[in-house]
Write an enzyme that holds these catalytic residues in place. Structure first.
Site, short mmCIF file in Angstrom:
data_model
loop_
_atom_site.label_atom_id
_atom_site.label_comp_id
_atom_site.label_asym_id
_atom_site.label_seq_id
_atom_site.Cartn_x
_atom_site.Cartn_y
_atom_site.Cartn_z
N LYS B 75 0.86 -1.19 0.00
CA LYS B 75 0.00 0.00 0.00
C LYS B 75 0.89 1.23 0.00
O LYS B 75 1.98 1.23 0.59
CB LYS B 75 -0.89 -0.04 1.24
CG LYS B 75 -1.97 1.04 1.30
CD LYS B 75 -2.88 0.84 2.52
CE LYS B 75 -3.95 1.90 2.62
NZ LYS B 75 -4.86 1.69 3.76
N SER B 150 -9.72 1.75 2.89
CA SER B 150 -8.85 2.57 2.05
C SER B 150 -7.81 1.75 1.29
O SER B 150 -7.20 2.26 0.35
CB SER B 150 -8.12 3.59 2.94
OG SER B 150 -7.26 2.91 3.84
N SER B 174 -9.99 -0.74 6.97
CA SER B 174 -9.40 -0.49 5.64
C SER B 174 -8.73 -1.67 4.97
O SER B 174 -8.41 -1.60 3.79
CB SER B 174 -8.39 0.65 5.74
OG SER B 174 -9.07 1.88 5.86
#
Ligand code: ZN
Lengths: 471, 486
Positions: B75, B150, B174
């Protein structure tokens, strides 16, 4: 109209740890800008702080030395504000659970100035303005500090100075900081208000920031009291604001900032776990504390019998006190040891810093050998002084300068006949002494010393001379 | 058909394929599909190929770690030395850290091959990944839908088979919510089980890094590789999990006590509710004991979460001022002006909204009413979880109240978007671990996620339960056509 001074002092002290408060970077002073830095102390994205245990220990030391209660459960808070030298936009500090609380410092008068709290926090970086540009050096960012906040118990400029002086001495003594005000490792903010005598309410206070010398504390207070008195006498009101003291003009003026209206939005730092210190650890730190300076002073006067003036010259420098006590431990006498330190060794040191550093080339044991020769009257004090001088210059031991034959003292009979000779040889001096010019006796000492190569006991000679002259 | 980590590792060791060939295959697939999916935002193919060659060397020498030579993704909020890390925010454009996050350091030392950094909501704030400054990633199962957020990019690259696994971060769901939207497995470990060093902070007391994978076993393998105490993160813990997590998963679930709390099921899409209930029945048929329990403080979890996360975010994001790194506004008259303009131009709306909310709840005069009260309720939620886990081994709940949303439908209503975190945030507040596993599809063919929650450091138990379900419920993953065909 006369007013009563209500004054409190906040003191920032830089701790003498080797590494910073939240990372392993060095705390060494100076260095090329931004070379003593890492992702942690420059607040890079993703970096996390690790609390240096030495910092906690040093702060507890300070607390114990200032008679504080130690909070065995504590935590760190974030104090949020924006300033370019603060890389995270928050300072990690302590807010509602300071490490130490409720201590005091006792003044010579016996009055106690309360210590509200001592907490730990990190220093910010430094802005450098050059050629119209602003640069930032983060080398100081993350250097550990303690903030010592006093109660508003101080009621004169002299008390303020004494408070700061004693605080500095104690902190140096326990070895947690060098407290050099001119280098910024100790900085004072003074809070001051005036009120009519007998009034129980506080007046509006102002804060004088970043005072960097003991004498300026006193001068700044005098100037601010004058300023506030003028305003109050003229029927005006004091505005709560932050002031700056200007050494050049010896005056205080408001600083350009908005600090009084800031909302720091304190909250517990989630990156640092709450910490607890067990009582055992506190006791361990307590037992590691040296004898505190004012306890030492009392002992020097009351137990060792040193004159207060001499004791005060020795106790205030930790290394000097150690040297002094080291010589005593070797069996040297209190009086000669103290006098040789204050008279001879200090004459080679001009500044406070030199005495603080006390970088001399001989050990307390070597020194004690010399003092004991004087104690046993094997050499007179003059020889001891000049020998000490040579030892300090060369770092060599007593034996290098005093030959065995020197150690044989002048017999009383020889001395007496020498005194007679001295009187006979100096009729003018004799007449002068008799007419009250006492200093003329030095001419006779000079004669005796010359004859004996400096080995005569000057005190004994003086007694004999006076007896012979009939005074 | 896609291969798991164990299978890839075996093929690498049997010389059926080299790490270079495997990496090349992923790179080809990424070049083909990523322009559409927008799942990767920074590609690191050069360093990937270099790492692959090194991995082949390690494999040749023998005794290489399991993850050696296996291509993966991070990420974009996980710092990588010398490689762009932006949190998908304009304010960190071109930011290249000069340090590695601990998780990446660990994986790198095991020979991991990093293909790139994945798309995400700006600073991990969002539930659809649409707040990314690079535009939203698309759901590989249906490109008209969002990936969730997210960690949407990390879910999409695994879902589309553009990486064998990825790491995401989970502050309020997330990892788990996008895993459920994209039909992959997502594990949020116990707070402190994985070092946060090098994870660009959003809500420091809630953030946790975790794996996103094709199977529960893979999640266990990756978690095994990244867990552990770290001297650079005081909040991390060296927990002794006993034997390797991947190995203890095959144990029987007979006698496992499964808690079901009604609070997790109110307001849930009925289709999802029935899927989860079916799954619970499957557990029951196989010998698990179902306990109906109650977590009354849960209804306060969402406001508590938004107060605490935003308060911490407002403080954590203060450092982005244009002075030291990242974006700086082009013209300004003073330092103050520069900071204000940089932040106004650099942050997106959602980030600004949360900074303002956080600043507000921490302000003097409001602190007691909001932040302090939220901390007290947080303690109450912790207590309830603690009590529940005295009689239950795991809790089962939906991961999200809905399946993936159509693109561009939540932007107008932040509150509606916040509600999609309702099942996941209590887990972050309590710091306990939870995993989302695929649990069938809704009528539109969009994946449904089931959440299994455990006690602190109870990862072994939730992995065991999730693995059992995955094995027993039949294949519900891998329906996406495309990606690497290995
Ligand atoms: Zn550092």
């Amino acid at each position: 109209m006369n007013y009563e001074i209500v004054c409190g002092i906040e003191t920032h002290i830089e701790l003498a740890t080797k590494t910073k408060i939240f990372c392993g970077c060095t705390t060494e002073f100076g260095g090329e800008p931004n070379t003593h830095c890492c992702p942690v102390c420059t607040g890079q994205p993703g970096a996390l702080p690790i609390l240096n245990q030495k910092v906690v220990e040093y702060a507890i030391k300070a607390g114990l030395a200032l008679n504080c209660k130690i909070n065995t459960k504590s935590h760190m808070d974030r104090k949020n504000y924006v300033y370019p030298d603060l890389p995270k936009a928050y300072q990690i500090s302590q807010y509602d659970e300071p490490l130490c609380e409720k201590g005091y410092i006792e003044l010579d008068s016996g009055k106690r100035i309360g210590i509200t709290r001592i907490h730990i926090e990190e220093d910010a970086g430094k802005l450098i303005h050059e050629n119209g540009e602003t640069y930032i050096d983060y080398n100081r960012g993350g250097v550990p500090l303690i903030e010592i906040v006093s109660e508003p118990d101080i009621s004169s400029d002299e008390e303020a100075r004494e408070y700061a002086e004693k605080l500095q001495l104690i902190m140096r003594y326990i070895g947690i900081s060098d407290c050099k005000m001119q280098e910024g490792s100790m900085r004072c903010d003074v809070n001051l208000s005036l009120r009519k005598p007998g009034d129980s309410r506080f007046g509006v206070r102002t804060e004088i920031k970043n005072i960097n010398s003991l004498s300026f504390i006193q001068k700044a207070i005098i100037a601010e009291v004058e300023r506030q008195t003028d305003i109050l006498d003229g029927g005006g009101t004091i505005v709560q604001q932050t002031m700056r003291y200007d050494e050049g003009t010896n005056s205080v003026s408001p600083m350009r900032d908005k600090e009084n209206s800031d909302d720091y939005r304190y909250f517990p730092d989630p990156d640092i776990l709450r910490f607890s210190i067990d009582d055992e650890k506190v006791e361990e730190i307590r037992s590691s504390l040296p004898e505190l300076p004012f306890d030492k002073l009392k002992r020097y006067v009351n137990v060792l019998g040193l004159p207060e003036a001499t004791a005060k010259q020795i106790f205030r420098y930790r290394k000097v006190a150690e040297f002094f006590e080291g010589a005593l431990a070797e069996g040297a006498s209190v009086k000669n040891t103290a006098n040789l330190i204050v008279g001879t060794i200090f004459s080679t040191m001009e500044t406070e810093e030199e005495k603080e550093l006390f970088a001399i080339r001989i050990s307390a044991a070597q020194f004690a050998v010399l003092v004991k020769l004087a104690d046993e009257k094997k050499i007179n004090i003059g020889v001891a002084q000049s020998t000490l001088q040579k030892m300090l210059e060369s770092g060599k031991s007593v034996e290098e300068f005093i030959k065995p034959e020197d150690l044989v003292g002048i017999s009383d009979e020889v001395l007496e006949s020498l005194c007679k000779e001295a009187i006979d040889a100096n009729p003018k001096a004799l007449a002068d002494v008799r007419s009250g010019k006492d200093k003329a006796i030095n001419t006779m000492f000079g004669y005796i010393m010359k004859k004996t190569g400096g080995k005569a006991d000057i005190r004994k000679a003086e007694d004999l001379l006076r007896k012979l002259i009939g005074q | 058909m896609r291969a798991g980590i164990t299978e890839l590792a075996t093929r690498l060791r049997n010389r059926e394929i080299s790490a270079v060939e495997l990496t090349k295959a992923y790179i080809d697939a990424i070049e083909k599909l990523n322009p559409t999916l927008n799942a990767y935002v920074h590609l690191t193919f050069d360093t990937a190929m270099k790492a692959a060659r090194q991995a082949d060397q390690m494999l040749k020498e023998g005794d290489a770690p399991l993850l050696c030579g296996i291509p993966m993704a991070l990420k974009d909020n996980i710092c990588t030395d010398g490689l762009t890390t932006t949190c998908c925010s304009k304010i960190l454009q071109d930011f290249k850290p000069y340090y590695d996050a601990t998780v990446w350091e660990k994986l790198k030392s095991q020979g991991a091959v990093l293909l790139g950094k994945t798309n995400m909501d700006e600073f991990a704030m969002g539930s659809t990944s649409e707040t990314s400054c690079y535009g939203a990633p698309l759901n590989p199962r249906n490109t008209n839908y969002v990936t969730g957020g997210s960690s949407g990019g990390s879910a999409a690259v695994v879902g589309a088979n553009l990486a064998a696994y990825s790491l995401g971060s989970d502050t309020g769901g997330s990892i788990r919510q996008p895993a459920s939207f994209c039909g992959v497995v997502g594990l949020k470990p116990t707070y402190g089980a994985v070092s946060r060093y090098g994870l660009i902070a959003y809500g420091s007391s809630l953030d946790q890094i975790g794996p996103m994978t094709n199977s529960v076993k893979d999640a266990a393998i990756v978690f095994d590789a990244i867990k552990g105490g770290d001297k650079r993160d005081q909040t991390s813990v060296e927990y002794e999990y006993g034997s390797s997590l991947a190995e203890c998963m095959d144990r029987d679930i007979k006698g496992m006590r499964i808690g079901v709390a009604e609070e997790f099921f109110s307001g849930i899409n009925p289709e999802i509710k029935s899927k989860i209930e079916e799954a619970i029945k499957l557990f029951e048929r196989n010998g698990a004991v179902i306990e109906n329990i109650s977590l009354p403080a849960l209804k306060l979890a969402l406001p508590v979460y938004y107060i605490i996360a935003c308060a911490e975010a407002s403080s954590n994001l203060g450092r982005y001022d244009g002075i030291r790194y990242g974006y700086r506004t082009s013209s300004y008259t003073s330092i103050e002006d520069m900071i204000v303009k940089t932040r106004s131009e650099g942050f997106g709306d959602e980030v600004k909204r949360r900074i303002m909310l956080g600043t507000y709840v921490l302000s003097s005069g409001y602190y007691d009413a909001y932040y302090k009260k939220a901390c007290l309720i947080r303690e109450e939620i912790n207590r309830e979880f603690y009590t529940v886990f005295e009689k239950c081994d795991v809790l089962i709940a939906p991961t999200a109240p809905n399946t993936a949303f159509p693109l561009n439908c939540k932007g107008a209503s932040p509150v509606e978007m916040y509600l999609s975190d309702i099942c996941t945030v209590p887990v972050n507040i309590a710091g306990v671990p939870a995993i989302s596993v695929p649990c069938g599809e809704d009528a539109k063919g969009l994946p449904v996620g089931m959440q299994i929650i455990g006690r602190r450091f109870g990862e072994a138990t939730i992995l065991q339960a999730a693995h059992f379900y995955e094995q027993s419920a039949g294949k519900v993953i891998g329906t996406y056509e495309g990606g690497v065909g290995i």
